[in-house]
Motif scaffolding. Structure first.
Motif, PDB file in Angstrom:
ATOM      1  N   ASP A 132      32.602  33.990  -4.405  1.00 18.93           N
ATOM      2  CA  ASP A 132      32.926  32.889  -3.472  1.00 18.93           C
ATOM      3  C   ASP A 132      32.991  31.575  -4.237  1.00 18.93           C
ATOM      4  O   ASP A 132      32.342  30.594  -3.878  1.00 18.93           O
ATOM      5  N   SER A 233      35.141  36.895   3.541  1.00 19.78           N
ATOM      6  CA  SER A 233      36.141  36.543   4.554  1.00 19.78           C
ATOM      7  C   SER A 233      35.613  35.564   5.590  1.00 19.78           C
ATOM      8  O   SER A 233      36.389  34.956   6.330  1.00 19.78           O
ATOM      9  N   PRO A 240      38.930  31.310   2.411  1.00 25.06           N
ATOM     10  CA  PRO A 240      39.318  32.587   1.801  1.00 25.06           C
ATOM     11  C   PRO A 240      40.780  32.625   1.361  1.00 25.06           C
ATOM     12  O   PRO A 240      41.105  33.250   0.349  1.00 25.06           O
ATOM     13  N   LYS A 244      42.004  33.547  -2.427  1.00 22.27           N
ATOM     14  CA  LYS A 244      43.007  34.578  -2.729  1.00 22.27           C
ATOM     15  C   LYS A 244      44.061  34.046  -3.694  1.00 22.27           C
ATOM     16  O   LYS A 244      44.451  34.728  -4.659  1.00 22.27           O
ATOM     17  N   ARG A 256      36.968  42.098  -1.459  1.00 27.24           N
ATOM     18  CA  ARG A 256      36.810  41.296  -0.237  1.00 27.24           C
ATOM     19  C   ARG A 256      35.737  41.938   0.640  1.00 27.24           C
ATOM     20  O   ARG A 256      35.708  43.171   0.795  1.00 27.24           O
ATOM     21  N   ASP A 258      33.156  41.118   4.376  1.00 31.08           N
ATOM     22  CA  ASP A 258      32.871  40.280   5.537  1.00 31.08           C
ATOM     23  C   ASP A 258      31.526  39.614   5.297  1.00 31.08           C
ATOM     24  O   ASP A 258      30.473  40.180   5.621  1.00 31.08           O
TER      25      ASP A 258
END
Length: 282
Positions: A132, A233, A240, A244, A256, A258
């Motif tokens: 992240d 996500s 996000p 990407k 990826r 959640d």
């Protein structure tokens, strides 16, 4: 001296007079499990170096560190000074010089700006892992990347609604930014238990406001070092969609999940798996 504040890409920007914020102190950073005393030794696995982001400290990597130790990896947890991209990268570059053998260099959030510069020229760094995180190219800044795509809760018209400001002593007008504690859990730690998120909010380390608009001034390390990227996500700090884009231009291996911005806290097992995957290919 009065602080001149503006917004760039919806993020706080600071005009710092000449002779602004002081530089980071000489290396003396924290390592895990007495790593300062560990003598160089032959090992089949690379050493993992973890770098935290803004509004955090090394404890944010605690669960990942424990899992990496259990898997037989030596782990160093570097305390990122959070004073600015150039000075923080110089600090981490010096820190890396004491780590023997091959290295997998891992960063969260703002730490991605730092390792992208710090890893350049270090032949021991065999893989970069962005969790992240910002994956900048030359000329990019935290502010420009955060506002490149919609969706960041930090990209607001009025920064005083998100941040608390504290003058930096002898900082030439620069200020430290703290995320308001009542907003921290929902922005950074959705899905993390409320009590734990509140503890993280209370223990946050500030970022110098001038760091937000400080660009990467060199070619990025990911041009020559293989990269792995984890994208949460549910990230409300770095959109996000922008993660990407950054991962694609770095030709990174992407996972990826959640998860919120603090995915190493909410999903340490997945983060650890990605780091181990990068280590196997280093």
């Amino acid at each position: 001296m009065a602080t001149a504040l503006a917004t760039t890409a919806g993020i706080v920007a600071l005009t710092v007079p000449a002779g602004g914020a002081s530089q980071a102190s000489a290396p003396g950073a924290t390592t895990t499990a007495g790593a300062h005393q560990a003598a160089p030794r032959a090992q089949s696995k690379p050493t993992i170096v973890l770098v935290h982001g803004a509004w955090a400290d090394g404890s944010s990597w605690a669960a990942v560190t424990a899992q990496l130790h259990a898997a037989g990896y030596q782990v160093y947890v570097a305390e990122n000074p959070l004073r600015g991209v150039k000075s923080d990268a110089a600090y981490i570059k010096s820190y890396l010089s004491m780590v023997p053998g091959p290295i997998v260099l891992v960063a969260h959030s703002y730490g991605g700006m730092v390792i992208t510069k710090a890893a350049r020229g270090n032949k021991n760094v065999k893989a970069l892992v962005y969790v992240d995180a910002y994956i900048p190219k030359k000329g990019d800044s935290v502010g420009s990347l955060t506002g490149a795509k919609p969706g960041s809760s930090l990209a607001v018209a009025d920064p005083t609604t998100v941040f608390t400001f504290a003058p930096i002593p002898q900082g030439g007008g620069n200020v430290d930014l703290f995320v308001k504690q009542d907003l921290f859990p929902s922005i950074f730690a959705g899905g993390v238990g409320h009590r734990k998120a509140a503890v993280l909010a209370s223990g946050q380390r500030p970022l110098a406001a001038s760091a937000l608009d400080e660009p990467l001034t060199t070619a990025p390390a990911w041009r020559s070092i293989p990269s792995w990227v984890l994208i949460g996500s549910a990230d409300k700090v770095i959109p996000p969609a922008e993660q990407k884009v950054m991962a694609a231009r770095a030709h990174a291996h992407v996972r990826r999940i959640d998860a919120p911005h603090l995915s190493m806290v909410s999903n340490p097992g997945v983060v650890t798996q990605l780091i181990k995957r990068a280590a196997r290919h280093s």
